[in-house]
Design an enzyme around this catalytic site. Structure first.
Site, PDB file in Angstrom:
ATOM      1  N   LYS A 108       0.708   8.734 -12.725  1.00 22.85           N
ATOM      2  CA  LYS A 108      -0.413   8.672 -11.780  1.00 22.85           C
ATOM      3  C   LYS A 108       0.154   8.822 -10.386  1.00 22.85           C
ATOM      4  O   LYS A 108       1.303   8.423 -10.119  1.00 22.85           O
ATOM      5  CB  LYS A 108      -1.205   7.373 -11.934  1.00 22.85           C
ATOM      6  CG  LYS A 108      -0.485   6.127 -11.493  1.00 22.85           C
ATOM      7  CD  LYS A 108      -1.417   4.939 -11.470  1.00 22.85           C
ATOM      8  CE  LYS A 108      -0.707   3.756 -10.845  1.00 22.85           C
ATOM      9  NZ  LYS A 108      -0.876   2.508 -11.475  1.00 22.85           N
ATOM     10  N   THR A 145      -4.006  -4.771   7.661  1.00 22.54           N
ATOM     11  CA  THR A 145      -4.195  -5.657   6.513  1.00 22.54           C
ATOM     12  C   THR A 145      -4.633  -7.043   6.963  1.00 22.54           C
ATOM     13  O   THR A 145      -3.920  -7.709   7.690  1.00 22.54           O
ATOM     14  CB  THR A 145      -2.879  -5.770   5.721  1.00 22.54           C
ATOM     15  OG1 THR A 145      -2.356  -4.462   5.549  1.00 22.54           O
ATOM     16  CG2 THR A 145      -3.104  -6.413   4.377  1.00 22.54           C
ATOM     17  N   ASP A 194      -3.862  -4.762  13.946  1.00 17.58           N
ATOM     18  CA  ASP A 194      -3.194  -4.714  12.649  1.00 17.58           C
ATOM     19  C   ASP A 194      -4.240  -4.204  11.641  1.00 17.58           C
ATOM     20  O   ASP A 194      -5.427  -4.193  11.946  1.00 17.58           O
ATOM     21  CB  ASP A 194      -2.734  -6.144  12.314  1.00 17.58           C
ATOM     22  CG  ASP A 194      -2.076  -6.236  10.949  1.00 17.58           C
ATOM     23  OD1 ASP A 194      -1.333  -5.310  10.607  1.00 17.58           O
ATOM     24  OD2 ASP A 194      -2.311  -7.226  10.236  1.00 17.58           O
ATOM     25  N   GLU A 197      -2.600  -1.295  -7.632  1.00 14.34           N
ATOM     26  CA  GLU A 197      -2.275  -1.388  -9.065  1.00 14.34           C
ATOM     27  C   GLU A 197      -2.926  -2.622  -9.677  1.00 14.34           C
ATOM     28  O   GLU A 197      -3.451  -2.569 -10.785  1.00 14.34           O
ATOM     29  CB  GLU A 197      -0.756  -1.441  -9.257  1.00 14.34           C
ATOM     30  CG  GLU A 197      -0.051  -0.138  -8.923  1.00 14.34           C
ATOM     31  CD  GLU A 197       1.299  -0.017  -9.617  1.00 14.34           C
ATOM     32  OE1 GLU A 197       2.017  -1.027  -9.663  1.00 14.34           O
ATOM     33  OE2 GLU A 197       1.604   1.077 -10.115  1.00 14.34           O
ATOM     34  N   THR A 251      -7.580   7.333  -3.641  1.00 14.21           N
ATOM     35  CA  THR A 251      -7.647   8.057  -4.912  1.00 14.21           C
ATOM     36  C   THR A 251      -6.287   8.112  -5.607  1.00 14.21           C
ATOM     37  O   THR A 251      -5.250   8.217  -4.951  1.00 14.21           O
ATOM     38  CB  THR A 251      -8.132   9.501  -4.674  1.00 14.21           C
ATOM     39  OG1 THR A 251      -7.289  10.103  -3.699  1.00 14.21           O
ATOM     40  CG2 THR A 251      -9.564   9.531  -4.197  1.00 14.21           C
ATOM     41  N   ASN A 259       3.912 -11.270  11.058  1.00 14.83           N
ATOM     42  CA  ASN A 259       4.526 -10.035  11.549  1.00 14.83           C
ATOM     43  C   ASN A 259       3.832  -9.508  12.805  1.00 14.83           C
ATOM     44  O   ASN A 259       4.324  -8.592  13.456  1.00 14.83           O
ATOM     45  CB  ASN A 259       4.488  -8.954  10.462  1.00 14.83           C
ATOM     46  CG  ASN A 259       3.075  -8.580  10.093  1.00 14.83           C
ATOM     47  OD1 ASN A 259       2.231  -9.453   9.890  1.00 14.83           O
ATOM     48  ND2 ASN A 259       2.782  -7.308  10.005  1.00 14.83           N
ATOM     49  N   ARG A 306       4.010   1.928   8.616  1.00 18.32           N
ATOM     50  CA  ARG A 306       5.369   1.470   8.330  1.00 18.32           C
ATOM     51  C   ARG A 306       6.064   0.948   9.598  1.00 18.32           C
ATOM     52  O   ARG A 306       7.205   1.268   9.888  1.00 18.32           O
ATOM     53  CB  ARG A 306       6.197   2.608   7.719  1.00 18.32           C
ATOM     54  CG  ARG A 306       5.797   2.932   6.291  1.00 18.32           C
ATOM     55  CD  ARG A 306       6.499   2.021   5.334  1.00 18.32           C
ATOM     56  NE  ARG A 306       6.086   2.217   3.955  1.00 18.32           N
ATOM     57  CZ  ARG A 306       5.699   1.233   3.151  1.00 18.32           C
ATOM     58  NH1 ARG A 306       5.601   0.009   3.607  1.00 18.32           N
ATOM     59  NH2 ARG A 306       5.368   1.458   1.910  1.00 18.32           N
TER      60      ARG A 306
END
Length: 1149
Positions: free
Chosen positions: A670, A504, A502, A604, A700, A891, A862
């Site tokens: 952005k 993350t 995986d 973000e 970026t 997951n 995904r």
């Protein structure tokens, strides 16, 4: 007209905001029509009493549906395809807006399939699991759906014994012993003590059953804990004066479809719920989905607007409403449903309904809380739509199979060969005797005499060995807190060829940090951010006049420098302000007063945290207003006029804001450099700098803006509205307006570089594993760009290696082209998205897996939990190699259970993966030690141990065969009773078992030369070749000992037994010593103590040993000669081989 089915046409997706605006074109009749479409499904009366206007609208709709393009009905005829393909969120969003604004379009999309389906419903033979549930449903409707019970147990009281016995006796090995043990109850076949045959088998079975029962008991405890968690359910109150509905606390397992559940902060969602109300005024709430999709950022969910507007919870029970929900599917990104109010809610004084009813609002995944997610803030009321086995969480988890190591399967194969040898030997001996007498009973007696060829102690030794390896892993101080949950698999760790990881939380810490800001002429690194803060303070500190003031026509050098600094500070001001405004981040105040930022993207949040660190802090945010605090402490306000959210197609996010003070309107955007480069003004640095940051592994984002006049914004607004009410090609028209009127000649402000911090030592770990011959795949639920970035920064992709991205494949032609390209470029890294992966697996499964398994690295983005598990199974099935999966979230559980070896990381996402895994670690880097040291040792030791135990059984059987052949082929035991018991236990067990402590190289060398691991994966340590070598050794030694004992024949039979048995024991002890590579203190002790035990036991077994003969010199020299003849040649062969063809490890010593 009444024949038109009106049930499923109202299914639609919902607008991003969650509101269903009533457009000018929507007449009351059309709205009535829409609600009829969403209303109760099978009710024939509704069809009959349908308003005339609605019938006309229906007829028009069905006529129009024939003119629709095929794109609309992409999934119409194939609901399975829709269920399997991962819903692309961006597409959903575009269609959401479309479907919300024009009810007709959503009605038409499925008109034909629904008519077929509806006719089936009328016949009452439907498998359709879609449902329409009214508020306060009768028990008849509720009882149709499964109970809300979590069940991960493998067995129950009735199935435990049958399943466990089947799992054990499906192995030929165990079945053989069972038959031999049962044969001892037949008097004609009885040889020796019954206990010697039955006890070992019973011991092995009891240990296995005990372990299985205990594991299942723990699973049962976890299930009971989940099922007994209590939830508050709302019920209609009898007296309306008490101010609110009755509440009742019920366990999770008692929840049923149609219940109203109240959730508090940090509570687990017990079943799939439609979100009706939240404690937040705006009707939104945040949930944590890490156990469902592995992403740790919070997701925004929107309550049904009609319910959120109600004054309180009590009014929910006064609503005559119903919810339609599609049949349950696996896809967590898709939900199709409608919310219908059938009769008016009287909210005005004159009891006149505010909106004509019935009204239908579309529901999408944005309005649903899936089971196993957690409410992150506030409280909420939800309506149960799916329970138990129909929830998305359960549909995405697979039931664990009992895992069996490859070594156990190989030994099972060898056992079959040995059984054939035993049978052949028995038959030959009876045949040589001319099939005299009761020859078939003799064959059986010989079979039992030779049963030690397949020693039951092999199973006991291997199981005890596995326990020792597990203990060594758990007590290793360099990999603390490592837990072995499946103790039957340590050898598998030594044979891994594919590692599926995986991203993350496994390779990355999921902690984002803004590292770089580049503005064309100047670049700020992580260590120079205080300069940015200084420039920003200057920009906000200087008065507006001072900023634009130019002193005189002749500028001095000092003034020029000052102007340059002012220009720089205004540029910094522009870029930081843009970053502080152009996002979807919401500040959430916690109970303790601290503020956390929440957004669907951790990037973000990182950027907003960075703007706060340099002095511009986000104070408040809702759908219409953003409030910031400047370095000086002043507040500045902006009105949000429009938001264009990020989608995977557009790869950019835009926002139109108005400065509340100056009234200036600005369009800020952005996005990814590939799309932004075409939108911004010409420049000579963007492309190069983006490439530089990507090489550093930074993510970026390009930031740009455009100032708008009131006129230009009004023109945009008008054209955008005109596009939004078009019937055909609405989305394309809206996008065109945005690109023509806003996305032109944007002023390029800067470029940001955000780093996703990697786990400790990830780069070196991946490099070591790759050198060990392990192919590494990364399977993630994240975006393609992010995954590519991490693949580069973790060095999963070698320097300058070509990365081939495959996304958005739609048909077999495109798939075939991509496969042909990959076939010719096997040295590249493949990055593929979930939708394309599914298409490849559906259309060209074998070809895709064959090519992909040859690639050096594969990244799949995904991916749904089920897809991850499917990939693991396909690699196993296609390559027949060992696959290891590692992950840290809920997951990843399916993937971990589908692998040969599952490793779970205890991480931020909780312990779900760790509990489901075979091995639990706390860091990814511990994998090196686990595989290259513990795995390698476990496999080598078990292989050596297995072959030695087989040799120990073979040698005594060969002696038995020689003895029987010489004594007229009589099926009489050479060694009986206690000698056989002693041989299998006290006399040889400890030295043979001490082989589990052997090692060929030390730990540092094993980790320094990972290529040693590659040698093992070929499986040469235990193969048919090594097995036949041991077979020949046993044949030679057994024959040598027996024939020599007979040559040195003493007058009494008793002396043959004592000479040959003593020679046999000494021979075994010498053989163990020859097999050892690195001596351990326990090995020496076991050899000495065993010899001592044997010598002592001779005195206590007078029926087998003549003491006066045993202590004589004659006995000593005869035994010495026999042992020398049986063991010395093997020592010579071993010596020659170590000189001529030394092992790889010996070259390093």
């Amino acid at each position: 007209m009444s024949e038109i089915p009106l049930r499923t046409l109202g299914r639609a997706r919902k607008s991003r905001a969650g509101y269903a605006p009533l457009q000018n074109g929507d007449t009351a009749e059309e709205r009535e029509h829409g609600s009829a479409l969403g209303s109760e499904r099978g009710s024939e009366q509704d069809n009959e009493n349908m308003p005339m206007a609605a019938r006309i609208a229906s007829a028009a709709a069905s006529a129009r549906s024939n003119r629709k393009g095929k794109r609309r009905e992409r999934y119409a005829d194939n609901p399975e395809e829709e269920a399997t393909l991962l819903g692309d969120e961006s597409q959903d969003e575009e269609e959401d807006v479309e479907a919300t604004r024009r009810p007709e379009s959503r009605r038409l999309r499925r008109i034909e399939p629904s008519s077929q389906r509806s006719s089936v419903v009328r016949k009452g033979k439907s498998n359709d699991k879609s449902r329409t549930i009214p508020f306060r449903p009768p028990d008849k409707i509720r009882n149709k759906y499964p109970p809300n019970i979590v069940r991960n147990q493998k067995y129950n009281a009735f199935t435990f014994l049958p399943i466990v016995f089947y799992e054990q006796f499906k192995f030929f090995f165990n079945l053989y012993f069972l038959l031999v043990a049962l044969s001892q109850f037949v008097p004609a076949l009885k040889i020796g003590f019954i206990a010697t045959y039955v006890a070992p088998l019973a011991f092995v079975l009891c240990v296995t059953m005990g372990k299985e029962a205990y594991d299942d008991y723990l699973r049962n405890l976890r299930d009971r804990e989940a099922n007994s968690q209590r939830y508050v359910v709302l019920e209609p109150s009898a007296a309306a004066s008490d101010g609110g509905p009755h509440v009742r606390s019920v366990p999770s397992s008692a929840l049923r479809v149609g219940d109203f559940v109240v959730l508090e902060k940090n509570q687990r969602v017990p079943s799939d719920l439609v979100l009706l109300r939240t404690s937040d005024q705006s009707g939104t709430c945040f949930i944590r989905t890490d156990q469902l999709d592995g992403e740790t950022d919070w997701k925004l969910r929107v309550a049904v607007p009609a319910c959120q507007k109600l004054p309180g919870e009590r009014e929910l029970f006064e609503l005559d409403a119903e919810i339609y929900a599609d049949a349950p599917i696996k896809d967590i990104h898709t939900f199709i449903g409608t919310f219908t109010i059938n009769s008016p809610v009287t909210t005005s004084h004159n009891d006149v309904p505010m909106v004509p009813v019935p009204t239908v609002e579309p529901l999408t995944a944005e309005n649903v809380l899936w089971a196993n997610t957690v409410l992150a803030a506030g409280s909420a009321v939800g309506f149960v739509i799916y329970t138990g086995s129909e929830t998305r969480a359960v549909m995405n988890t697979s039931h664990p199979e009992t895992k069996v190591g490859l070594l156990d399967l190989e030994i099972n194969r060898l056992a079959k060969i040995l059984c054939a040898v035993t049978f052949a030997l028995s038959f030959v001996l009876v045949a040589l005797n001319g099939f005299r007498g009761l020859w078939y009973i003799y064959i059986f007696r010989f079979l039992i005499l030779f049963s030690s060829i397949i020693p039951i102690s092999l199973r006991v030794n291997l199981d005890m060995g596995k326990t020792v390896y597990a203990q060594q892993i758990m007590t290793d101080t360099e990999i603390p807190n490592t837990i072995v949950r499946t103790s039957t698999l340590p050898e598998e760790l030594g044979r891994i060829e594919y590692l599926l990881s995986d991203k993350t939380g496994t390779l990355t810490q999921n902690v984002m940090e803004m590292k770089k800001l580049h503005m064309g002429t100047v670049s700020y690194g992580f260590d120079s951010m205080d300069e940015v803060a200084h420039q920003l303070a200057m920009a906000f500190g200087t008065s507006l006049e001072g900023a634009h003031h130019r002193s005189g026509s002749v500028a001095t050098g000092a003034q020029l420098a000052m102007r340059g600094r002012r220009d720089m500070s205004s540029r910094v001001h522009d870029v930081v302000l843009s970053l502080a405004l152009c996002h979807n981040v919401t500040p959430v105040t916690n109970d303790d007063g601290s503020v956390t930022y929440q957004a669907s993207s951790p990037d973000e949040v990182a950027i907003v945290k960075w703007t706060e660190s340099v002095g511009l802090k986000l104070m408040f945010r809702d759908r219409t207003r953003i409030e910031l605090q400047t370095p000086s402490g002043a507040r500045i306000m902006f009105d949000v006029l429009d938001i264009f959210p990020f989608t995977s197609e557009s790869k950019r996010m835009g926002i139109v804001v108005r400065d509340a003070q100056s009234g200036e309107i600005t369009f800020l955007q952005k996005g990814a450099d590939v799309v932004m480069a075409k939108i911004v003004q010409r420049n000579d640095w963007l492309e190069e700098e983006c490439a530089n940051m990507a090489r550093e592994g930074l993510r970026t984002l390009v930031v740009a803006r455009r100032r708008l006049t009131e006129q230009s914004y009004a023109q945009f607004k008008e054209e955008h509205h005109r596009a939004s009410v078009q019937l055909e090609g609405r989305t394309e028209a809206m996008n065109t307006v945005v690109s023509e009127l806003l996305e032109r000649e944007l002023e390029l402000l800067g470029l940001t570089g955000v780093e996703d911090k990697l786990q400790d030592d990830v780069k070196s770990t991946l490099e070591l594993l790759r050198n060990a011959g392990i192919k590494i795949w990364m399977l993630t639920g994240d975006k393609i760009e992010t995954a590519t970035c991490i693949a580069i920064s973790t060095k999963l992709v070698a320097r300058n290696q070509y990365i081939h991205q495959v996304a958005k494949l739609k048909n077999s032609e495109e798939v075939r082209d991509q496969l042909e390209f990959l076939q010719n470029k096997l040295d590249c890294c493949l990055v593929i998205d979930g939708e394309s992966l599914q298409l490849c697996l559906n259309l060209f499964q074998n070809e895709f897996i064959e090519i992909a398994t040859k690639l050096s690295a594969v990244v799949a983005c995904r991916c749904s939990p089920t897809q991850k598990a499917d990939v693991a199974r396909l690699i196993r099935k296609h390559t027949k190699k060992r696959v290891c999966c590692i992950g840290d979230g809920g997951n990843d559980v399916s993937m971990i259970q589908a692998a040969d070896v599952g490793v779970g990381i205890v991480g931020k996402e909780g312990k779900q993966a760790s509990l489901a895994a075979d091995f639990s670690v706390t860091q990814f880097s511990y994998l090196t030690k686990l595989l290259l040291w513990h795995g390698r040792n476990s496999y080598r030791r078990s292989a050596k141990l297995a072959q030695f135990v087989i040799h120990r059984g073979l040698i005594i059987s060969i002696m038995q065969a020689v003895f029987s052949a010489i004594f007229y082929f009589a099926p009489i035991a050479l060694y009986q009773g206690w000698l056989m018991v002693g041989y299998a236990t006290v006399y040889t067990m400890a030295p043979v078992f001490s082989l589990v402590l052997d090692r060929d190289v030390n730990e540092d060398l094993a980790l320094l030369y990972p290529e040693l691991y590659k040698e093992l994966t070929k499986g040469r340590v235990l193969s048919f070749k090594t097995f036949f070598m041991w077979l020949m050794i046993s044949l030679y030694q057994g024959a040598a000992i027996m024939i020599m004992s007979l040559v040195l024949f003493e007058n009494e039979f008793l002396n043959i037994v004592s000479i040959s048995f003593t020679a046999l024991i000494l021979n075994e002890l010498i053989m163990v010593a020859l097999e050892i590579t690195t001596w351990h203190i326990y090995m020496v002790i076991s050899e000495v103590v065993t010899l001592f035990f044997y010598v002592i036991s001779i005195a206590f077994l007078p029926e087998y040993f003549d003491l006066s003969f045993v202590v004589s010199v004659r006995f000593a020299w005869k035994v010495a000669v026999i042992v020398a003849i049986s063991a010395f040649p093997l020592y010579i062969i071993k010596l020659i081989r170590s000189r001529v063809a030394p092992a790889a490890s010996s070259k390093l010593l």
